[in-house]
Design a protein around this motif. Structure first.
Motif, PDB file in Angstrom:
ATOM      1  N   ALA A 177      36.880  42.893  38.749  1.00 17.74           N
ATOM      2  CA  ALA A 177      37.721  43.694  37.852  1.00 17.74           C
ATOM      3  C   ALA A 177      39.196  43.295  37.918  1.00 17.74           C
ATOM      4  O   ALA A 177      39.916  43.380  36.920  1.00 17.74           O
ATOM      5  CB  ALA A 177      37.552  45.175  38.176  1.00 17.74           C
ATOM      6  N   GLY A 178      39.680  42.827  39.048  1.00 16.24           N
ATOM      7  CA  GLY A 178      41.092  42.464  39.173  1.00 16.24           C
ATOM      8  C   GLY A 178      41.390  41.008  38.925  1.00 16.24           C
ATOM      9  O   GLY A 178      42.517  40.546  39.173  1.00 16.24           O
ATOM     10  N   HIS A 179      40.430  40.260  38.410  1.00 16.08           N
ATOM     11  CA  HIS A 179      40.608  38.818  38.193  1.00 16.08           C
ATOM     12  C   HIS A 179      41.685  38.565  37.135  1.00 16.08           C
ATOM     13  O   HIS A 179      41.861  39.335  36.190  1.00 16.08           O
ATOM     14  CB  HIS A 179      39.286  38.202  37.741  1.00 16.08           C
ATOM     15  CG  HIS A 179      39.244  36.717  37.810  1.00 16.08           C
ATOM     16  ND1 HIS A 179      39.777  35.901  36.838  1.00 16.08           N
ATOM     17  CD2 HIS A 179      38.720  35.874  38.746  1.00 16.08           C
ATOM     18  CE1 HIS A 179      39.589  34.645  37.168  1.00 16.08           C
ATOM     19  NE2 HIS A 179      38.942  34.589  38.308  1.00 16.08           N
ATOM     20  N   ALA A 239      32.817  42.436  44.794  1.00 16.19           N
ATOM     21  CA  ALA A 239      33.522  42.368  46.077  1.00 16.19           C
ATOM     22  C   ALA A 239      34.570  41.264  46.103  1.00 16.19           C
ATOM     23  O   ALA A 239      35.260  41.082  47.119  1.00 16.19           O
ATOM     24  CB  ALA A 239      32.508  42.146  47.200  1.00 16.19           C
ATOM     25  N   GLY A 240      34.712  40.525  44.994  1.00 19.76           N
ATOM     26  CA  GLY A 240      35.704  39.460  44.932  1.00 19.76           C
ATOM     27  C   GLY A 240      35.263  38.175  45.576  1.00 19.76           C
ATOM     28  O   GLY A 240      36.083  37.273  45.798  1.00 19.76           O
ATOM     29  N   ARG A 241      33.956  38.046  45.869  1.00 16.35           N
ATOM     30  CA  ARG A 241      33.464  36.863  46.557  1.00 16.35           C
ATOM     31  C   ARG A 241      33.091  35.725  45.612  1.00 16.35           C
ATOM     32  O   ARG A 241      32.913  34.597  46.049  1.00 16.35           O
ATOM     33  CB  ARG A 241      32.223  37.237  47.401  1.00 16.35           C
ATOM     34  CG  ARG A 241      32.499  38.243  48.503  1.00 16.35           C
ATOM     35  CD  ARG A 241      33.369  37.648  49.574  1.00 16.35           C
ATOM     36  NE  ARG A 241      32.716  36.490  50.186  1.00 16.35           N
ATOM     37  CZ  ARG A 241      33.355  35.453  50.712  1.00 16.35           C
ATOM     38  NH1 ARG A 241      34.690  35.417  50.677  1.00 16.35           N
ATOM     39  NH2 ARG A 241      32.685  34.460  51.262  1.00 16.35           N
ATOM     40  N   SER A 242      32.944  36.016  44.310  1.00 15.17           N
ATOM     41  CA  SER A 242      32.470  34.973  43.399  1.00 15.17           C
ATOM     42  C   SER A 242      32.697  35.385  41.954  1.00 15.17           C
ATOM     43  O   SER A 242      33.119  36.518  41.657  1.00 15.17           O
ATOM     44  CB  SER A 242      30.964  34.716  43.622  1.00 15.17           C
ATOM     45  OG  SER A 242      30.234  35.898  43.342  1.00 15.17           O
ATOM     46  N   VAL A 243      32.410  34.447  41.058  1.00 12.91           N
ATOM     47  CA  VAL A 243      32.244  34.734  39.634  1.00 12.91           C
ATOM     48  C   VAL A 243      30.824  34.306  39.273  1.00 12.91           C
ATOM     49  O   VAL A 243      30.143  33.651  40.063  1.00 12.91           O
ATOM     50  CB  VAL A 243      33.274  33.984  38.762  1.00 12.91           C
ATOM     51  CG1 VAL A 243      34.687  34.394  39.138  1.00 12.91           C
ATOM     52  CG2 VAL A 243      33.087  32.470  38.883  1.00 12.91           C
ATOM     53  N   GLY A 244      30.364  34.657  38.075  1.00 10.69           N
ATOM     54  CA  GLY A 244      29.020  34.276  37.667  1.00 10.69           C
ATOM     55  C   GLY A 244      28.860  34.348  36.166  1.00 10.69           C
ATOM     56  O   GLY A 244      29.807  34.672  35.442  1.00 10.69           O
ATOM     57  N   VAL A 245      27.680  34.025  35.713  1.00 13.63           N
ATOM     58  CA  VAL A 245      27.304  34.169  34.309  1.00 13.63           C
ATOM     59  C   VAL A 245      25.995  34.937  34.258  1.00 13.63           C
ATOM     60  O   VAL A 245      25.015  34.557  34.920  1.00 13.63           O
ATOM     61  CB  VAL A 245      27.139  32.802  33.621  1.00 13.63           C
ATOM     62  CG1 VAL A 245      26.445  32.964  32.262  1.00 13.63           C
ATOM     63  CG2 VAL A 245      28.484  32.123  33.433  1.00 13.63           C
TER      64      VAL A 245
END
Length: 295
Positions: A177-179, A239-245
């Motif tokens: 959410a904070g990206h 949790a801020g550990r990754s991005v994905g599709v």
């Protein structure tokens, strides 16, 4: 020439399984019983259906032709039985429906709940099946229809299969959410080239598609997690550990993440696949109509 359906069913299994032992395991018979029944079938046809080398058997040209025709005949016979039963009682009995995880939660469960109210004599059994395994499950008779993804690779073009359109499902980038890109209207995959990624397992639909698209965009994704559960993947992203599709169907009520359209990714085509002989069954029609109503 009189052919018994039970022997044709064994030939159909043998054509897929490739060995007498595998055929026996699927048909729950002994290997010797399978060999005997296939030999009787060969005798009935008067044609050479198998080439034998020691204990190994392979189909001849005539054997492959009969297996193809047998599959069509068996589907037609099964359809006749089911249609006669449905005419006597209306849509009734068991319909086994396979689907991938996000389709089960978003579409199949609501459709099954709807059918329980409108067709109480009809029982819907749901099974989670990866899109790439759907065709095999249908041809083996483990399910009656599948909600799956048409990848455009010809997998669903078997001559005894029917494919009905169901829905279009966008593939979206999933960000914490904070990206920094969370408020963007649209991004490119290359915008995420230096991010850590979470992916589905290798060999699955998304586990293969996402890395392939990343490579086409000019980078190899740095993978920090592989998860078959979309819920776990979303938790990793939140949790801020990754991005994905992920597909839009998988994002219902997701918290702590933002979904953003990606320029390079087309919508995936969701379809209903079934054996062509079952298309006219009232029970199958009722299930397909319920799925379309939910969508």
């Amino acid at each position: 020439m009189a052919l018994e359906l039970r022997r044709l069913r064994l030939l159909d299994v043998f054509a897929r399984a490739g060995t007498v032992r595998a055929t026996a395991a699927e048909a729950m018979l002994s290997p010797s019983a399978v060999s005997q029944q296939l030999a009787l079938l060969e005798s009935e046809t008067g044609a050479v259906l198998f080439e034998r080398a020691g204990r190994r058997m392979t189909l001849t040209v005539a054997g492959r032709l009969l297996a193809e025709r047998a599959r069509e005949l068996l589907d037609h016979a099964d359809s006749i039985d089911a249609e006669l039963a449905d005419l006597a009682s209306g849509p009734a009995g068991l319909v086994r429906v396979g689907g991938f995880a996000s389709a089960i939660s978003s579409t199949l469960i609501p459709a099954a709940r709807h059918l329980a109210r409108t067709n109480p004599r009809l029982t819907v059994e749901l099974q989670e099946i990866e899109p790439r395994d759907s065709t095999t499950a249908l041809l083996q008779g483990r399910i009656d229809l599948a909600v799956t993804v048409d990848e455009g690779d010809g997998t669903l073009l078997a001559p005894t299969m029917a494919v009905l359109p169901l829905a279009s499902d966008p593939l979206l980038a999933v960000l914490p959410a904070g990206h920094a890109l969370a408020s963007a209207d649209r991004i490119a995959l290359s915008d995420l080239a230096h991010e850590p990624w979470a992916l589905d397992f290798a060999g699955t639909y998304l586990g293969e598609l996402v890395p392939r698209e990343c490579r086409l965009a000019g980078f190899e994704p740095r993978v920090l997690g592989r998860f078959s559960s979309y819920g776990v993947l979303l938790a990793h992203v939140a949790a801020g550990r990754s991005v994905g599709v992920l597909p839009a169907l998988a994002l219902d009520a997701a918290e702590g993440v933002v979904a953003v359209p990606v320029a390079e990714l087309d919508d995936r085509r969701i379809v209903v696949a079934l054996r062509s002989g079952a298309v006219r069954r009232p029970a199958i029609i009722a299930v397909v109509e319920a799925l379309r109503a939910v969508v």
